[in-house]
Enzyme design. Sequence first.
Site, PDB file in Angstrom:
ATOM      1  N   HIS A 196      10.196  -3.719 -14.652  1.00  0.00           N
ATOM      2  CA  HIS A 196       9.400  -4.280 -14.545  1.00  0.00           C
ATOM      3  C   HIS A 196       8.064  -3.794 -15.982  1.00  0.00           C
ATOM      4  CE1 HIS A 196       9.393  -5.658 -10.401  1.00  0.00           C
ATOM      5  NE2 HIS A 196      10.257  -4.679 -10.543  1.00  0.00           N
ATOM      6  N   LYS A 202      -6.771  -2.249 -11.522  1.00  0.00           N
ATOM      7  CA  LYS A 202      -5.257  -2.078 -11.348  1.00  0.00           C
ATOM      8  C   LYS A 202      -5.420  -0.826 -11.895  1.00  0.00           C
ATOM      9  CE  LYS A 202      -6.211  -5.066 -14.616  1.00  0.00           C
ATOM     10  NZ  LYS A 202      -5.080  -6.218 -14.971  1.00  0.00           N
ATOM     11  N   ARG A 203      -4.419  -0.116 -11.503  1.00  0.00           N
ATOM     12  CA  ARG A 203      -3.888   1.234 -12.488  1.00  0.00           C
ATOM     13  C   ARG A 203      -4.591   1.408 -13.760  1.00  0.00           C
ATOM     14  NH1 ARG A 203      -1.034   4.183  -8.656  1.00  0.00           N
ATOM     15  NH2 ARG A 203      -0.980   5.891 -10.147  1.00  0.00           N
ATOM     16  N   LYS A 215      -3.728  -1.199 -20.485  1.00  0.00           N
ATOM     17  CA  LYS A 215      -4.984  -1.624 -19.912  1.00  0.00           C
ATOM     18  C   LYS A 215      -6.131  -2.102 -19.932  1.00  0.00           C
ATOM     19  CE  LYS A 215      -2.076  -1.261 -15.489  1.00  0.00           C
ATOM     20  NZ  LYS A 215      -1.467  -2.519 -14.765  1.00  0.00           N
ATOM     21  N   THR A 259       0.092  -9.195 -11.319  1.00  0.00           N
ATOM     22  CA  THR A 259       0.254 -10.230 -10.600  1.00  0.00           C
ATOM     23  C   THR A 259      -1.192 -10.681 -10.032  1.00  0.00           C
ATOM     24  OG1 THR A 259       0.142  -7.959  -9.192  1.00  0.00           O
ATOM     25  CG2 THR A 259       2.093  -9.838  -9.492  1.00  0.00           C
ATOM     26  N   LYS A 318      -4.230 -13.577  -8.452  1.00  0.00           N
ATOM     27  CA  LYS A 318      -4.668 -13.607  -7.243  1.00  0.00           C
ATOM     28  C   LYS A 318      -6.002 -14.605  -8.012  1.00  0.00           C
ATOM     29  CE  LYS A 318      -1.982  -9.861  -5.984  1.00  0.00           C
ATOM     30  NZ  LYS A 318      -1.478  -7.894  -5.917  1.00  0.00           N
TER      31      LYS A 318
HETATM   32  C1  7GP Z   1       4.677  -3.108 -13.404  1.00  0.00           C
HETATM   33  C2  7GP Z   1       4.028  -4.245 -14.416  1.00  0.00           C
HETATM   34  O1  7GP Z   1       3.152  -3.015 -15.097  1.00  0.00           O
HETATM   35  C3  7GP Z   1       3.659  -5.088 -14.225  1.00  0.00           C
HETATM   36  O2  7GP Z   1       3.495  -5.785 -15.209  1.00  0.00           O
HETATM   37  C4  7GP Z   1       4.126  -6.338 -13.158  1.00  0.00           C
HETATM   38  O3  7GP Z   1       3.156  -7.156 -12.559  1.00  0.00           O
HETATM   39  C5  7GP Z   1       4.641  -5.372 -11.824  1.00  0.00           C
HETATM   40  O4  7GP Z   1       5.302  -4.155 -12.313  1.00  0.00           O
HETATM   41  C6  7GP Z   1       5.603  -5.880 -10.981  1.00  0.00           C
HETATM   42  O5  7GP Z   1       6.656  -6.725 -12.216  1.00  0.00           O
HETATM   43  N1  7GP Z   1       5.223  -1.715 -13.256  1.00  0.00           N
HETATM   44  C7  7GP Z   1       5.047  -0.887 -12.350  1.00  0.00           C
HETATM   45  O6  7GP Z   1       3.779  -1.436 -11.269  1.00  0.00           O
HETATM   46  C8  7GP Z   1       5.627   0.111 -12.759  1.00  0.00           C
HETATM   47  O7  7GP Z   1       5.844   1.240 -11.571  1.00  0.00           O
HETATM   48  C9  7GP Z   1       7.839   0.896 -14.018  1.00  0.00           C
HETATM   49  O8  7GP Z   1       6.752  -0.107 -13.964  1.00  0.00           O
HETATM   50  C10 7GP Z   1       8.578   0.716 -13.761  1.00  0.00           C
END
Ligand code: 7GP
Length: 797
Positions: free
Chosen positions: A354, A534-535, A540, A642, A646
Amino acid sequence: MNALNDVSPQSLRTRITKHLTYTLGKDKSHASLYDWRMAVSYSVRDIVIEPWFAATRKTYEAQGKRVYYLSLEFLIGRILGDAMTSLGLFDTVREILDDEGISLWDVIEDEPDAALGNGGLGRLAACFLESMSTLACPAYGYGIRYEHGLFRQKFENGSQVELPEDWLNQPNPWEFERPESRYTIPFKGHVEQADGKSVWYAAETVYARAYDMPVVGWQGKWANTLRLWGAHPTEMFDLERFNSGDYTAAAAPEALARTLSRVLYPEDTTESGKELRLKQEYFLTSAALQDILRRFLSEYDDLSLLPDKVAIQMNDTHPALAGPELIRLLMDVHGLAWEDAKRIALGCLNYTNHTLLPEALETWSTWLMGRVLPRHMQIIERIDAEHQSETNCAPDLAIVQHDHVHMGTLAFVMASHVNGVSALHTDLMKETVFAGLNGVYPSRIINQTNGVTPRRWVRLSNPALSKVLTDTIGAGWESDLDRLADLAAHEEDHDVRDAIGAAKRHNKVALSNWVGEKMGMSLNPDAMFDVQIKRIHEYKRQLMNVFETIARWSAIRANPQGDWTPRVKIFGGKAAPGYFVAKDIIHFINDVAKTINNDPVTADLLQVVYPANYNVSMAQRLIPATDLSEQISTAGKEASGTGNMKFTMNGALTIGTLDGANVEIREHVGAENFFLFGMTAAQVQDRYQVTDHARQAILASQPLQDILQMIAEGRFSPTDKGRYLPLVDAMWNHDPFLVASDFDSYLACQAQVDRAYTDADQWNRLALRNIAGSGFFSSDRTIKGYMADIWDTKSLA
Ligand code: 7GP
């Protein structure tokens, strides 16, 4: 097997009254909102049980493969509204409650968000669960029943303060505790060899106890299970100590065990490096695998069939111990030989990546791994030795390097398929972080572009637009989102364009009312609602958005009579508690908001809103009311996103970079309906080669110089003028995510957005095209991709 057939309004009314009386022990005249919520929740839950049982029966009968989705996070949010939507009971329940003088919306709002996740990765897992149920794909989600989900965010003088979250303070009506489903989870101790077998003598143990939540799919035709594990002590409390009056010591074993499922680590992209976190990862993984093997062995006795019956998905590397743990269970508990155990494990396991951010790639020191999981350390070393000798790979592709276990490499080596979450992300995986492994394990990496569930994200959260869609293209789009393409044929229909605009305005008025109540601000619903939620993370680039806000403010002040497009800038998001730069960004946004919102000159033209404690429920409120979606990460950094999907489904237009799934969104909605700016991922790489890229870009941009000057002078922090000097300094000298280099392009693009918004009818047309092009981003499409390309499973619909 449609559960809905026998739910008459009268039977539901009776059910609710019965639960109020017999489950809650209240009569109507004394029932609180909580009592009503519980009674309604139990009643709706009752209706889920039948399809839930039926799904289990069908799955046993079919003897097919089951999917197991292992994730440290499930960001499910509120459940009642979603369940009522799936079951088609929304209006019925509303009418029943109306008759009692109770508002359904108040009841829905009374439910705490189940915040068992941080951000995108956790919310994706929740959308996937829902889609797997909608598609009748036999599946279990496995996670941890954190007593405290993600922290509650509060602002004190503009700074983020974290408060503990307490969702289990009240009983959770959606869960079933399963005291009989419990497994022993060992830790520490040592390993001995006896008769050629390894025996692990653990020094600590806890029990993992199952708590099941049914996850119902669209129209109640199928329900899967989300099984969350809670930690419980294997020893009861120490009666001897208790009797001698040492109550704290007596309760120590219990306290120790429960720590394991106490808190969700509030990190999204950084490794936490805590022993407790490693133990949590193992706790989930071991409990899940023991449960999977128990279920398999209740139906079959030949373990070599496991890969035909079991597909396990590792959601990022957090459950990557699944490889060594499955080998351990197959060898040490079930007596298989190493080669067989390893082949079977590999046949079952898959891994989703991810993020490519280096700081997020988990590693554990061999010292810690060896101490907490001595048997796994041995297994990892053997996997590593074979991986290196079989592939003859370079040393930097080893699983263990510099006394650290690289979990990404371990997950990769032990997976049949490794997938990225958008086309661009998957390409970059192959070219960068996993280039070496891709070379020695060709064709293991595949793409599955993320998606989101239209049931929660359109049907439930945007009833106004849902009605327009059904009126225009007919019923059924919720479970066949490609049908949204039919909207395109109505583009020339003035009434349809107007209806889309009217639905948006309705949602904006509702959001304005909410902001009025919560924050005492009065918003202009005719202004453009420009949203970034978002976070909070440097990559970002919330900072770039704030800079643009400042530029806009200065420009309006310089010419208040100009032809401005009024905007409301909305921000939402939490920062990891230890991520100080992100917390400074939050403080800065709030300081800028305060300054701008108090300026009478710009009051009608620009407002900045940052409601505290952004979560799933807040997203459901904001997204339907958004005109402009900000997806402005540095190209190459956002794996997918994501939220971007939405917004598109809800008819917002996007201003964005060619990053993550933005690339595919733009392809699907049409380039002319998307506001593109900024460098590409390749240009970003080149730009990093310029050592003073930030300084050069700032010197080339008068607007940016002016903004940085104002910040440095303390315009936004009059009581502490130097507060943002470090931020300004970092911009000139570091700017790791190229805010400066993309800024002018962003500014120009925002001016284009302003112009587009002045033609409301044309804007509605663009919104229509965005909705029409968003069908691809249903998580049903994504799950079908996983079923076909990774899991090799069939729908039992
Ligand atoms: C997130 C990604 O930053 C985001 O771009 C993506 O849409 C989402 O996963 C689902 O695939 N990553 C995380 O939330 C995260 O914690 C660290 O990544 C492992």
